[in-house]
Design a protein around this motif. Structure first.
Motif, PDB file in Angstrom:
ATOM      1  N   LEU A  31     -12.276   4.022   0.045  1.00 18.14           N
ATOM      2  CA  LEU A  31     -13.012   3.327  -1.015  1.00 18.14           C
ATOM      3  C   LEU A  31     -14.437   3.874  -1.132  1.00 18.14           C
ATOM      4  N   TRP A  32     -15.081   4.082   0.004  1.00 17.22           N
ATOM      5  CA  TRP A  32     -16.445   4.604   0.001  1.00 17.22           C
ATOM      6  C   TRP A  32     -16.505   5.966  -0.691  1.00 17.22           C
ATOM      7  N   GLN A  33     -15.527   6.816  -0.430  1.00 25.11           N
ATOM      8  CA  GLN A  33     -15.492   8.130  -1.070  1.00 25.11           C
ATOM      9  C   GLN A  33     -15.207   8.011  -2.559  1.00 25.11           C
ATOM     10  N   ILE A  79      -3.604  -6.627  19.173  1.00 20.08           N
ATOM     11  CA  ILE A  79      -2.262  -6.111  19.454  1.00 20.08           C
ATOM     12  C   ILE A  79      -2.274  -4.594  19.577  1.00 20.08           C
ATOM     13  N   SER A  80      -2.989  -3.919  18.676  1.00 15.73           N
ATOM     14  CA  SER A  80      -3.002  -2.458  18.699  1.00 15.73           C
ATOM     15  C   SER A  80      -4.227  -1.910  17.987  1.00 15.73           C
ATOM     16  N   GLN A  81      -4.745  -0.797  18.511  1.00 18.51           N
ATOM     17  CA  GLN A  81      -5.862  -0.105  17.875  1.00 18.51           C
ATOM     18  C   GLN A  81      -5.478   0.445  16.509  1.00 18.51           C
ATOM     19  N   MET A  82      -4.173   0.625  16.262  1.00 20.98           N
ATOM     20  CA  MET A  82      -3.717   1.213  15.001  1.00 20.98           C
ATOM     21  C   MET A  82      -4.122   0.366  13.812  1.00 20.98           C
ATOM     22  N   PHE A  83      -4.141  -0.945  13.978  1.00 19.73           N
ATOM     23  CA  PHE A  83      -4.499  -1.847  12.890  1.00 19.73           C
ATOM     24  C   PHE A  83      -5.906  -1.531  12.383  1.00 19.73           C
ATOM     25  N   GLY A  84      -6.859  -1.488  13.285  1.00 21.61           N
ATOM     26  CA  GLY A  84      -8.233  -1.202  12.891  1.00 21.61           C
ATOM     27  C   GLY A  84      -8.422   0.222  12.402  1.00 21.61           C
ATOM     28  N   GLU A  85      -7.725   1.166  13.020  1.00 17.25           N
ATOM     29  CA  GLU A  85      -7.865   2.562  12.614  1.00 17.25           C
ATOM     30  C   GLU A  85      -7.435   2.763  11.164  1.00 17.25           C
ATOM     31  N   LEU A  86      -6.337   2.120  10.777  1.00 18.51           N
ATOM     32  CA  LEU A  86      -5.849   2.276   9.403  1.00 18.51           C
ATOM     33  C   LEU A  86      -6.779   1.599   8.403  1.00 18.51           C
ATOM     34  N   ILE A  87      -7.362   0.474   8.788  1.00 17.72           N
ATOM     35  CA  ILE A  87      -8.325  -0.173   7.899  1.00 17.72           C
ATOM     36  C   ILE A  87      -9.599   0.668   7.815  1.00 17.72           C
ATOM     37  N   GLY A  88      -9.927   1.367   8.890  1.00 20.62           N
ATOM     38  CA  GLY A  88     -11.049   2.302   8.834  1.00 20.62           C
ATOM     39  C   GLY A  88     -10.811   3.387   7.798  1.00 20.62           C
ATOM     40  N   PHE A  89      -9.596   3.919   7.766  1.00 20.05           N
ATOM     41  CA  PHE A  89      -9.233   4.896   6.740  1.00 20.05           C
ATOM     42  C   PHE A  89      -9.364   4.277   5.351  1.00 20.05           C
ATOM     43  N   PHE A  90      -8.901   3.028   5.196  1.00 16.21           N
ATOM     44  CA  PHE A  90      -8.975   2.325   3.912  1.00 16.21           C
ATOM     45  C   PHE A  90     -10.432   2.251   3.435  1.00 16.21           C
ATOM     46  N   MET A  91     -11.344   1.858   4.331  1.00 11.02           N
ATOM     47  CA  MET A  91     -12.744   1.703   3.948  1.00 11.02           C
ATOM     48  C   MET A  91     -13.381   3.049   3.591  1.00 11.02           C
ATOM     49  N   VAL A  92     -13.073   4.086   4.348  1.00 11.43           N
ATOM     50  CA  VAL A  92     -13.597   5.416   4.018  1.00 11.43           C
ATOM     51  C   VAL A  92     -13.107   5.859   2.652  1.00 11.43           C
ATOM     52  N   GLU A  94     -17.784  12.620   6.981  1.00  8.81           N
ATOM     53  CA  GLU A  94     -19.150  13.113   6.837  1.00  8.81           C
ATOM     54  C   GLU A  94     -19.998  12.180   5.976  1.00  8.81           C
ATOM     55  N   GLY A  95     -21.122  11.750   6.517  1.00  9.78           N
ATOM     56  CA  GLY A  95     -22.060  10.917   5.781  1.00  9.78           C
ATOM     57  C   GLY A  95     -21.835   9.425   5.921  1.00  9.78           C
ATOM     58  N   PHE A  96     -20.665   9.003   6.413  1.00  9.50           N
ATOM     59  CA  PHE A  96     -20.337   7.570   6.472  1.00  9.50           C
ATOM     60  C   PHE A  96     -21.271   6.838   7.430  1.00  9.50           C
ATOM     61  N   MET A 131     -16.211   5.706  -4.402  1.00  8.92           N
ATOM     62  CA  MET A 131     -17.456   5.248  -5.017  1.00  8.92           C
ATOM     63  C   MET A 131     -18.496   6.363  -5.109  1.00  8.92           C
ATOM     64  N   GLY A 132     -18.109   7.546  -4.637  1.00  7.00           N
ATOM     65  CA  GLY A 132     -19.035   8.670  -4.687  1.00  7.00           C
ATOM     66  C   GLY A 132     -19.816   8.870  -3.405  1.00  7.00           C
ATOM     67  N   SER A 133     -19.306   8.311  -2.298  1.00  7.69           N
ATOM     68  CA  SER A 133     -19.966   8.429  -0.992  1.00  7.69           C
ATOM     69  C   SER A 133     -21.451   8.065  -1.071  1.00  7.69           C
ATOM     70  N   PRO A 134     -21.755   6.818  -1.477  1.00  8.74           N
ATOM     71  CA  PRO A 134     -23.168   6.417  -1.609  1.00  8.74           C
ATOM     72  C   PRO A 134     -23.925   6.603  -0.307  1.00  8.74           C
ATOM     73  N   LYS A 135     -25.200   6.965  -0.415  1.00 12.65           N
ATOM     74  CA  LYS A 135     -26.035   7.252   0.747  1.00 12.65           C
ATOM     75  C   LYS A 135     -26.401   6.002   1.531  1.00 12.65           C
ATOM     76  N   ALA A 136     -26.204   4.856   0.920  1.00 15.79           N
ATOM     77  CA  ALA A 136     -26.461   3.587   1.613  1.00 15.79           C
ATOM     78  C   ALA A 136     -25.490   2.538   1.080  1.00 15.79           C
ATOM     79  N   PHE A 137     -24.817   1.832   1.983  1.00 18.61           N
ATOM     80  CA  PHE A 137     -23.919   0.744   1.589  1.00 18.61           C
ATOM     81  C   PHE A 137     -23.820  -0.237   2.747  1.00 18.61           C
ATOM     82  N   SER A 138     -23.397  -1.463   2.431  1.00 20.65           N
ATOM     83  CA  SER A 138     -23.203  -2.488   3.463  1.00 20.65           C
ATOM     84  C   SER A 138     -21.716  -2.671   3.723  1.00 20.65           C
TER      85      SER A 138
END
Length: 358
Positions: free
Chosen positions: A72-74, A57-70, A106-108, A76-83
């Motif tokens: 959480l990753w941050q 429906i819209s790119q906005m859906f994925g973009e906001l979930i991308g922000f969500f994942m970043v 940066e680093g993702f 967690m301390g921005s681990p150098k490797a994650f799945s």
């Protein structure tokens, strides 16, 4: 050379040979038969398929979930490797929109190990076309995600897991079965009753003829993923239609070419789904040691993540598309559309504060 039997013929043959099968067994054959199952041969997405998902429906859906994942990753301390694992990635649209945003952090990108859980060859090809730059790896077992922190995304995945159905009768609960009547597939009940004491307390006082659906397959997926996330760190985000409390109610449905269809009529050609019991999934995640967020609606989740601000930004950059962008926002967020029907579930390592939840 004799032509191989069709999936309907295979199902009917199995019933004649072994007797009526559970609704879960029927759904499993219809959706995931290794050669003729719906998700093996169909292209269910988009205007030509059977349903349209939020990422389409819209790119906005994925973009906001991308922000969500970043986020959480941050945390967690921005681990150098994650799945990053997506269950049922469709055409790869959601992940492509996510990573376009997330990889700006940066680093993702350097830390990312992208894993996709998919069985449809045609969809795998489309996923590869969209995501090749991120070097995705397709897996057929959750244990193949690596040893580092794990972030899991499941958008409209759990609703396609097979369910068992039970009907309350005077002598207890009877499992609903799929059999043959006058040569046609039909529903019936297993004659052996299950005592009410064997069912969850939430449905103990159910009225006669009430239907209770149990997602054992969904529970097994959550149990296995939650154990990995609990051990390695990370979180699980699931978006689907469902309910926040275990309850009775018949939700099994069939959809074919954007129309509701008889679930028994065309095995392998009809998408089958049922509402997700998020309380049951949350209980399993909590038992594994994860912290479960209060269930959110898709509308409130996307609003908290900033969809209205994103609408303004896109509309300013593309004024000719402002109406289309606003309409897509409304479809994703409004109560009368997807905003209330779809729920957002998150279970994460203790100490993490996933954005988008109250």
């Amino acid at each position: 050379m004799t032509e191989a039997p069709s999936l309907p013929e295979l199902i009917d043959m199995q019933i004649r040979t072994s007797g009526p099968m559970s609704v879960a067994s029927y759904m499993g054959l219809c959706l995931t038969h290794p050669v003729k199952g719906y998700y093996k041969v169909a292209d269910p997405l988009g205007a030509a398929g059977d349903f349209v998902t939020a990422p389409e429906i819209s790119q906005m859906f994925g973009e906001l979930i991308g922000f969500f994942m970043v986020n959480l990753w941050q945390q967690m301390g921005s681990p150098k490797a994650f799945s990053l694992l997506e269950l049922g990635p469709g055409r790869g649209t959601l992940m492509a929109d996510m990573l376009r945003v997330a990889c700006r952090a940066e680093g993702f990108r350097d830390a990312l190990d992208l894993r996709l859980f998919e069985t449809n060859p045609a969809l795998i090809a489309e996923q590869n076309a969209r995501l090749e730059a991120y070097e995705p790896k397709w897996i057929d077992a959750f244990e193949k995600v690596g040893d580092g922190p794990l972030l899991v995304l499941a958008n409209e995945f759990f609703d396609a897991m097979p369910i068992r159905q039970f009907v309350r009768m005077e002598d207890g609960w009877h499992e609903r079965m799929v059999g043959l009547s006058d040569g046609k597939r039909s529903f019936g009940l297993n004659p052996t009753p299950i005592p009410p004491s064997a069912m969850p307390e939430a449905v103990a006082d159910a009225e006669l003829n009430s239907v209770f659906e149990v997602g054992l397959a969904s529970g097994e997926v959550m149990k296995r993923l939650a154990a990995i996330v609990s051990r390695q760190g990370g979180g699980i985000l699931a978006i689907d239609y469902g309910y926040g409390r275990t309850q009775t109610g018949e939700t099994l449905q069939g959809v074919r070419r954007h129309r509701f269809a008889d679930v028994l009529a065309a095995p392998g050609e009809t998408d089958l789904s049922a509402h997700v019991d998020f309380e049951a999934l949350g209980t399993l995640a909590a038992k594994a040691g994860l912290q479960v967020q209060p269930l959110a609606t898709q509308g409130s989740f996307l609003t908290r993540l900033g969809i209205d601000q994103r609408v303004k930004g896109l509309s300013t950059a593309n004024p000719a598309q402002a109406g289309t962008i606003a309409a897509a926002r409304d479809r994703l967020v409004d109560t009368g559309q997807m905003g209330e029907l779809f729920k957002v579930f998150c279970a994460a390592s203790p100490g993490l504060v996933p954005p988008g939840f109250s």
